[in-house]
Design a protein around this motif. Structure first.
Motif, short mmCIF file in Angstrom:
data_model
loop_
_atom_site.label_atom_id
_atom_site.label_comp_id
_atom_site.label_asym_id
_atom_site.label_seq_id
_atom_site.Cartn_x
_atom_site.Cartn_y
_atom_site.Cartn_z
N UNK A 221 -8.78 -6.97 -10.71
CA UNK A 221 -8.12 -7.51 -11.89
C UNK A 221 -8.23 -6.46 -13.00
N UNK A 222 -7.12 -6.25 -13.68
CA UNK A 222 -7.04 -5.21 -14.69
C UNK A 222 -6.80 -5.86 -16.06
N UNK A 223 -7.61 -5.44 -17.02
CA UNK A 223 -7.54 -6.01 -18.36
C UNK A 223 -7.21 -4.92 -19.37
N UNK A 224 -6.21 -5.17 -20.19
CA UNK A 224 -5.87 -4.30 -21.30
C UNK A 224 -6.61 -4.79 -22.54
N UNK A 225 -7.04 -3.88 -23.40
CA UNK A 225 -7.79 -4.27 -24.59
C UNK A 225 -7.43 -3.37 -25.76
N UNK A 226 -7.67 -3.87 -26.98
CA UNK A 226 -7.36 -3.10 -28.19
C UNK A 226 -8.39 -3.38 -29.26
N UNK A 227 -8.60 -2.39 -30.12
CA UNK A 227 -9.42 -2.58 -31.31
C UNK A 227 -8.84 -1.74 -32.42
N UNK A 228 -9.11 -2.12 -33.66
CA UNK A 228 -8.58 -1.39 -34.80
C UNK A 228 -9.28 -0.05 -34.91
N UNK A 229 -8.50 0.99 -35.11
CA UNK A 229 -9.03 2.34 -35.15
C UNK A 229 -9.93 2.53 -36.37
N UNK A 230 -11.01 3.28 -36.16
CA UNK A 230 -11.92 3.67 -37.25
C UNK A 230 -12.43 2.48 -38.05
N UNK A 231 -12.77 1.43 -37.35
CA UNK A 231 -13.32 0.26 -38.02
C UNK A 231 -14.39 -0.35 -37.12
N UNK A 232 -15.08 -1.31 -37.63
CA UNK A 232 -16.06 -2.05 -36.84
C UNK A 232 -15.46 -3.36 -36.32
N UNK A 233 -14.13 -3.43 -36.27
CA UNK A 233 -13.48 -4.66 -35.84
C UNK A 233 -13.68 -4.90 -34.35
N UNK A 234 -13.52 -6.13 -33.95
CA UNK A 234 -13.79 -6.54 -32.58
C UNK A 234 -12.76 -5.99 -31.60
N UNK A 235 -13.13 -5.99 -30.32
CA UNK A 235 -12.25 -5.58 -29.23
C UNK A 235 -11.66 -6.83 -28.60
N UNK B 199 0.84 -1.19 0.00
CA UNK B 199 0.00 0.00 0.00
C UNK B 199 0.88 1.25 0.00
N UNK B 200 0.49 2.23 -0.77
CA UNK B 200 1.15 3.51 -0.95
C UNK B 200 2.40 3.43 -1.82
N UNK B 201 2.73 2.25 -2.31
CA UNK B 201 3.85 2.11 -3.24
C UNK B 201 3.36 2.34 -4.66
N UNK B 202 4.28 2.66 -5.59
CA UNK B 202 3.88 2.81 -6.99
C UNK B 202 3.70 1.45 -7.66
N UNK B 203 2.94 1.42 -8.74
CA UNK B 203 2.72 0.18 -9.48
C UNK B 203 2.68 0.46 -10.97
N UNK B 204 3.15 -0.51 -11.74
CA UNK B 204 3.02 -0.47 -13.20
C UNK B 204 2.52 -1.83 -13.66
N UNK B 205 1.43 -1.83 -14.40
CA UNK B 205 0.89 -3.05 -15.01
C UNK B 205 1.18 -2.96 -16.51
N UNK B 206 1.85 -3.99 -17.02
CA UNK B 206 2.33 -3.91 -18.39
C UNK B 206 1.34 -4.45 -19.41
N UNK B 207 1.30 -3.78 -20.55
CA UNK B 207 0.45 -4.21 -21.65
C UNK B 207 1.17 -3.91 -22.95
N UNK B 208 1.26 -4.91 -23.81
CA UNK B 208 1.79 -4.73 -25.15
C UNK B 208 0.77 -5.24 -26.16
N UNK B 209 0.72 -4.58 -27.29
CA UNK B 209 -0.22 -5.00 -28.32
C UNK B 209 0.53 -5.27 -29.61
N UNK B 210 -0.10 -6.04 -30.45
CA UNK B 210 0.47 -6.37 -31.74
C UNK B 210 -0.58 -6.08 -32.80
N UNK B 211 -0.26 -5.15 -33.68
CA UNK B 211 -1.20 -4.82 -34.75
C UNK B 211 -0.45 -4.14 -35.88
N UNK B 212 -0.86 -4.43 -37.09
CA UNK B 212 -0.23 -3.81 -38.26
C UNK B 212 -0.89 -2.48 -38.62
#
Lengths: 114, 113
Positions: free
Chosen positions: A88-102, A15-28
């Motif tokens: 629990x923390x979840x990172x998510x991604x979707x393709x910009x300006x499209x109707x593609x899924x998350x 408690x009171x310490x800093x935290x970083x939760x990592x997330x990387x994505x892969x997309x062309x």
């Protein structure tokens, strides 16, 4: 197709310490990026999102995330955690300006130690 | 109710039986998602409906899984001949086309004995 990787399944932090939760994505192509949070016995809810503009986005409870295109990352940080951040923390991604899924990562469980 | 509604909240079934899970999205939301949440697997994408377009079924794990969305609103996820590995929480979410925020239901906890 895009994918989202959360390298840590669990992160213990005092408690009171800093935290970083990592997330990387892969997309062309360009993506929107999100962090969702699931508190114990509650449903998933949006914590923050990056759509465009400033690469640093903030939530109302002190979390922030920075979009880093060169490293394809969207790590979540908080300078001082509270017991109420246990979730629990979840990172998510979707393709910009499209109707593609998350697509979601596998989640990181944040344990706050007293 | 203003939120995404899922029913039943809990379902216990025997191996080999068929089950139907229901999702009632927020009124006016054009997009509807089904995800599966199990320990260590996070949120696994199953299927996605967007308006009148053909659904994206790329996440369905086998042909025992199917889903439909009637009238652009309510959706039903059907699992035929359930197996023990189907045990999980099945989550439904919806969003408006002009807003990138997903609204989640409380989920259906499926237990296959």
């Amino acid at each position: 197709a895009q994918s989202v990787t959360q390298l840590d399944s669990q992160v213990p932090v005092f408690e009171e310490a800093p935290v970083e939760l990592r997330c990387n994505y892969s997309s062309s192509v360009s993506v929107y990026l999100f962090w969702y949070v699931q508190y114990p016995n509650q449903g998933l809810q949006l914590l923050l999102k990056y759509l465009s503009g400033s690469t640093l986005v903030e939530s109302i409870n002190g979390f922030e995330a920075e979009f880093n295109k060169s490293q394809t990352s969207f790590h979540l940080r908080k300078p001082s955690v509270h017991i109420s951040d246990t979730a629990e923390y979840f990172c998510a991604a979707s393709v910009k300006n499209s109707d593609d899924k998350i697509i979601f990562g596998k989640g990181t469980r944040l344990h706050i130690l007293p | 109710g203003a939120g995404v509604s899922q029913s039943p909240s809990n379902k216990v079934t025997e191996k080999g039986k068929d089950v139907e899970l229901r999702c009632d999205p927020i009124s006016g939301h054009t997009a509807l998602y089904w995800y599966r949440q199990s320990l260590g697997q996070g949120l696994e994408f199953l299927i996605y409906f967007q308006g009148n377009s053909a659904p994206d079924k790329s996440g369905l794990p086998s042909d025992r899984f199917s889903a439909e969305r009637t009238g652009g609103s309510v959706s039903t996820l059907t699992i035929q001949r359930t197996q023990q590995e189907d045990s999980a929480v099945y989550l439904c979410a919806s969003k408006d086309r002009n807003n990138e925020k997903l609204f989640f239901g409380s989920g259906t906890q499926l237990s296959v004995l």
